[in-house]
Design a protein around this motif. Structure first.
Motif, PDB file in Angstrom:
ATOM      1  N   GLY A  89       6.132  29.506  15.232  1.00 38.87           N
ATOM      2  CA  GLY A  89       5.161  30.592  15.289  1.00 38.87           C
ATOM      3  C   GLY A  89       5.864  31.926  15.355  1.00 38.87           C
ATOM      4  O   GLY A  89       6.867  32.076  16.050  1.00 38.87           O
ATOM      5  N   SER A  90       5.338  32.905  14.622  1.00 36.07           N
ATOM      6  CA  SER A  90       5.972  34.220  14.573  1.00 36.07           C
ATOM      7  C   SER A  90       5.867  34.969  15.893  1.00 36.07           C
ATOM      8  O   SER A  90       6.651  35.875  16.153  1.00 36.07           O
ATOM      9  CB  SER A  90       5.357  35.070  13.461  1.00 36.07           C
ATOM     10  N   ASP A  91       4.895  34.588  16.742  1.00 36.64           N
ATOM     11  CA  ASP A  91       4.705  35.302  17.999  1.00 36.64           C
ATOM     12  C   ASP A  91       3.968  34.410  18.990  1.00 36.64           C
ATOM     13  O   ASP A  91       2.915  33.852  18.662  1.00 36.64           O
ATOM     14  CB  ASP A  91       3.905  36.583  17.752  1.00 36.64           C
ATOM     15  N   SER A  92       4.496  34.299  20.194  1.00 38.90           N
ATOM     16  CA  SER A  92       3.866  33.471  21.221  1.00 38.90           C
ATOM     17  C   SER A  92       2.472  33.980  21.588  1.00 38.90           C
ATOM     18  O   SER A  92       1.633  33.218  22.063  1.00 38.90           O
ATOM     19  CB  SER A  92       4.739  33.421  22.473  1.00 38.90           C
ATOM     20  N   THR A  93       2.205  35.246  21.339  1.00 35.12           N
ATOM     21  CA  THR A  93       0.899  35.832  21.647  1.00 35.12           C
ATOM     22  C   THR A  93      -0.216  35.139  20.878  1.00 35.12           C
ATOM     23  O   THR A  93      -1.347  35.068  21.348  1.00 35.12           O
ATOM     24  CB  THR A  93       0.912  37.346  21.332  1.00 35.12           C
ATOM     25  N   PHE A  94       0.085  34.608  19.707  1.00 35.63           N
ATOM     26  CA  PHE A  94      -0.914  33.909  18.897  1.00 35.63           C
ATOM     27  C   PHE A  94      -1.526  32.757  19.689  1.00 35.63           C
ATOM     28  O   PHE A  94      -2.743  32.582  19.706  1.00 35.63           O
ATOM     29  CB  PHE A  94      -0.255  33.413  17.607  1.00 35.63           C
ATOM     30  N   ALA A  95      -0.702  31.984  20.377  1.00 36.94           N
ATOM     31  CA  ALA A  95      -1.199  30.853  21.160  1.00 36.94           C
ATOM     32  C   ALA A  95      -1.974  31.317  22.389  1.00 36.94           C
ATOM     33  O   ALA A  95      -2.872  30.627  22.856  1.00 36.94           O
ATOM     34  CB  ALA A  95      -0.041  29.958  21.591  1.00 36.94           C
ATOM     35  N   GLU A  96      -1.646  32.500  22.893  1.00 37.63           N
ATOM     36  CA  GLU A  96      -2.310  33.012  24.085  1.00 37.63           C
ATOM     37  C   GLU A  96      -3.642  33.678  23.782  1.00 37.63           C
ATOM     38  O   GLU A  96      -4.542  33.677  24.613  1.00 37.63           O
ATOM     39  CB  GLU A  96      -1.390  34.028  24.790  1.00 37.63           C
ATOM     40  N   GLU A 136      14.341  46.815  19.013  1.00 35.66           N
ATOM     41  CA  GLU A 136      13.748  45.763  19.837  1.00 35.66           C
ATOM     42  C   GLU A 136      12.521  45.216  19.106  1.00 35.66           C
ATOM     43  O   GLU A 136      11.609  45.972  18.773  1.00 35.66           O
ATOM     44  CB  GLU A 136      13.308  46.326  21.195  1.00 35.66           C
ATOM     45  N   PRO A 137      12.462  43.936  18.837  1.00 37.50           N
ATOM     46  CA  PRO A 137      11.315  43.387  18.125  1.00 37.50           C
ATOM     47  C   PRO A 137      10.101  43.305  19.041  1.00 37.50           C
ATOM     48  O   PRO A 137      10.220  43.081  20.236  1.00 37.50           O
ATOM     49  CB  PRO A 137      11.787  41.986  17.719  1.00 37.50           C
ATOM     50  N   ASP A 138       8.912  43.512  18.436  1.00 36.29           N
ATOM     51  CA  ASP A 138       7.663  43.364  19.184  1.00 36.29           C
ATOM     52  C   ASP A 138       7.256  41.900  19.252  1.00 36.29           C
ATOM     53  O   ASP A 138       6.533  41.505  20.141  1.00 36.29           O
ATOM     54  CB  ASP A 138       6.544  44.175  18.523  1.00 36.29           C
ATOM     55  N   ALA A 139       7.682  41.119  18.293  1.00 38.86           N
ATOM     56  CA  ALA A 139       7.284  39.711  18.216  1.00 38.86           C
ATOM     57  C   ALA A 139       8.141  38.850  19.129  1.00 38.86           C
ATOM     58  O   ALA A 139       9.280  39.192  19.446  1.00 38.86           O
ATOM     59  CB  ALA A 139       7.402  39.219  16.778  1.00 38.86           C
ATOM     60  N   ASP A 140       7.573  37.722  19.528  1.00 39.62           N
ATOM     61  CA  ASP A 140       8.271  36.749  20.366  1.00 39.62           C
ATOM     62  C   ASP A 140       8.121  35.383  19.699  1.00 39.62           C
ATOM     63  O   ASP A 140       7.263  34.596  20.083  1.00 39.62           O
ATOM     64  CB  ASP A 140       7.654  36.759  21.770  1.00 39.62           C
ATOM     65  N   PRO A 141       8.936  35.103  18.650  1.00 34.62           N
ATOM     66  CA  PRO A 141       8.794  33.842  17.923  1.00 34.62           C
ATOM     67  C   PRO A 141       9.008  32.630  18.821  1.00 34.62           C
ATOM     68  O   PRO A 141       9.801  32.679  19.760  1.00 34.62           O
ATOM     69  CB  PRO A 141       9.883  33.920  16.855  1.00 34.62           C
ATOM     70  N   VAL A 142       8.279  31.568  18.519  1.00 36.78           N
ATOM     71  CA  VAL A 142       8.381  30.330  19.287  1.00 36.78           C
ATOM     72  C   VAL A 142       8.509  29.145  18.343  1.00 36.78           C
ATOM     73  O   VAL A 142       8.131  29.219  17.181  1.00 36.78           O
ATOM     74  CB  VAL A 142       7.146  30.122  20.211  1.00 36.78           C
ATOM     75  N   GLY A 143       9.045  28.059  18.866  1.00 34.96           N
ATOM     76  CA  GLY A 143       9.119  26.817  18.106  1.00 34.96           C
ATOM     77  C   GLY A 143      10.455  26.603  17.446  1.00 34.96           C
ATOM     78  O   GLY A 143      11.464  27.165  17.850  1.00 34.96           O
ATOM     79  N   ASP A 144      10.435  25.818  16.403  1.00 37.92           N
ATOM     80  CA  ASP A 144      11.642  25.379  15.711  1.00 37.92           C
ATOM     81  C   ASP A 144      11.955  26.319  14.549  1.00 37.92           C
ATOM     82  O   ASP A 144      11.470  26.134  13.440  1.00 37.92           O
ATOM     83  CB  ASP A 144      11.424  23.952  15.216  1.00 37.92           C
ATOM     84  N   ALA A 145      12.766  27.325  14.813  1.00 37.67           N
ATOM     85  CA  ALA A 145      13.122  28.292  13.769  1.00 37.67           C
ATOM     86  C   ALA A 145      13.989  27.664  12.676  1.00 37.67           C
ATOM     87  O   ALA A 145      14.144  28.238  11.604  1.00 37.67           O
ATOM     88  CB  ALA A 145      13.837  29.487  14.390  1.00 37.67           C
ATOM     89  N   ASP A 146      14.537  26.470  12.921  1.00 35.24           N
ATOM     90  CA  ASP A 146      15.362  25.762  11.935  1.00 35.24           C
ATOM     91  C   ASP A 146      14.555  24.864  10.997  1.00 35.24           C
ATOM     92  O   ASP A 146      15.132  24.159  10.186  1.00 35.24           O
ATOM     93  CB  ASP A 146      16.396  24.884  12.655  1.00 35.24           C
ATOM     94  N   LEU A 147      13.215  24.904  11.087  1.00 35.12           N
ATOM     95  CA  LEU A 147      12.436  23.924  10.334  1.00 35.12           C
ATOM     96  C   LEU A 147      12.546  24.076   8.819  1.00 35.12           C
ATOM     97  O   LEU A 147      12.210  23.141   8.088  1.00 35.12           O
ATOM     98  CB  LEU A 147      10.968  23.898  10.779  1.00 35.12           C
ATOM     99  N   LEU A 148      13.072  25.198   8.328  1.00 33.46           N
ATOM    100  CA  LEU A 148      13.247  25.378   6.879  1.00 33.46           C
ATOM    101  C   LEU A 148      14.720  25.447   6.480  1.00 33.46           C
ATOM    102  O   LEU A 148      15.040  25.693   5.318  1.00 33.46           O
ATOM    103  CB  LEU A 148      12.535  26.662   6.422  1.00 33.46           C
ATOM    104  N   ALA A 149      15.623  25.225   7.440  1.00 34.75           N
ATOM    105  CA  ALA A 149      17.059  25.385   7.179  1.00 34.75           C
ATOM    106  C   ALA A 149      17.556  24.497   6.046  1.00 34.75           C
ATOM    107  O   ALA A 149      18.313  24.944   5.182  1.00 34.75           O
ATOM    108  CB  ALA A 149      17.864  25.124   8.450  1.00 34.75           C
ATOM    109  N   ASP A 150      17.132  23.244   6.005  1.00 32.99           N
ATOM    110  CA  ASP A 150      17.598  22.343   4.955  1.00 32.99           C
ATOM    111  C   ASP A 150      17.001  22.685   3.589  1.00 32.99           C
ATOM    112  O   ASP A 150      17.439  22.171   2.567  1.00 32.99           O
ATOM    113  CB  ASP A 150      17.309  20.882   5.314  1.00 32.99           C
ATOM    114  N   LEU A 151      16.012  23.582   3.575  1.00 35.03           N
ATOM    115  CA  LEU A 151      15.404  24.033   2.320  1.00 35.03           C
ATOM    116  C   LEU A 151      16.003  25.372   1.873  1.00 35.03           C
ATOM    117  O   LEU A 151      15.516  25.993   0.932  1.00 35.03           O
ATOM    118  CB  LEU A 151      13.888  24.166   2.486  1.00 35.03           C
TER     119      LEU A 151
END
Length: 192
Positions: A89-96, A136-151
């Motif tokens: 997710g690009s930002d943890s705020t989305f889930a909140e 300083e980024p405003d976003a707080d990414p969450v999850g597996d940032a490597d999910l597209l690495a092999d692509l």
């Protein structure tokens, strides 16, 4: 489930009001990439979302779901051979702040990389250009940032896209799809 018109922004109601979203599935099979829009209305949990993604092409070796919400948030889900669901997710705020965000990212805790690792690494400086401090980024990414690495999209690049000033979720999706070699498929889906 009956087919519905594609290329429309879907809306879902939640206690804070209506949330607009666009959910695009990209599936890779031996013949190449194909795109389809997915309706997430009525999904009870992320497992049901994964089932809807599987249904696009049960034989796909890679299935990706890009969910853009309110021009502010992006969630990416990935299935390999219909299994092993991964989230970003690009930002943890989305889930909140939204039911849809909570549905997609509610179980995700932290990014694979800290955002500071991406924004604080200095680029190669030249003599003419003094090194600028990282913003300083405003976003707080969450999850597996490597999910597209092999692509071909390493975590650092995905995080940089998500935290770049002025980049909308649709811009990030378009850029990622271009790098994956399926930019035309996602653009055609938006135009339908």
């Amino acid at each position: 489930m009956p087919p519905r018109a594609r290329g429309l922004t879907l809306q879902t109601w939640h206690p804070g009001g209506t949330v607009s979203y666009f959910a695009a599935a990209l599936v890779r099979a031996p013949g190449g990439w194909a795109a389809a829009e997915i309706d997430l209305n009525g999904a009870a949990d992320v497992d049901e979302v994964a089932d809807r993604l599987r249904d696009v092409d049960p034989d796909a070796d890679v299935s990706l779901l890009f969910v853009e919400s309110d021009d502010a948030y992006l969630a990416i889900l990935r299935l390999d051979d219909g299994e092993d669901l991964r989230f970003f997710g690009s930002d943890s705020t989305f889930a909140e702040e939204s039911r849809l965000g909570a549905l997609l990212l509610g179980e995700v805790e932290e990014p694979a990389l800290e955002i500071d690792e991406v924004t604080s690494e200095p680029a190669e400086a030249t003599e003419e250009e003094p090194e600028q401090p990282a913003a300083e980024p405003d976003a707080d990414p969450v999850g597996d940032a490597d999910l597209l690495a092999d692509l071909g999209i390493p975590a650092r690049q995905l995080l940089e896209l998500c935290t770049s000033e002025g980049m909308l979720p649709s811009d990030v999706t378009a850029e990622v799809c271009l790098m994956l070699g399926c930019g035309d498929e996602i653009e055609e889906l938006r135009e339908v």
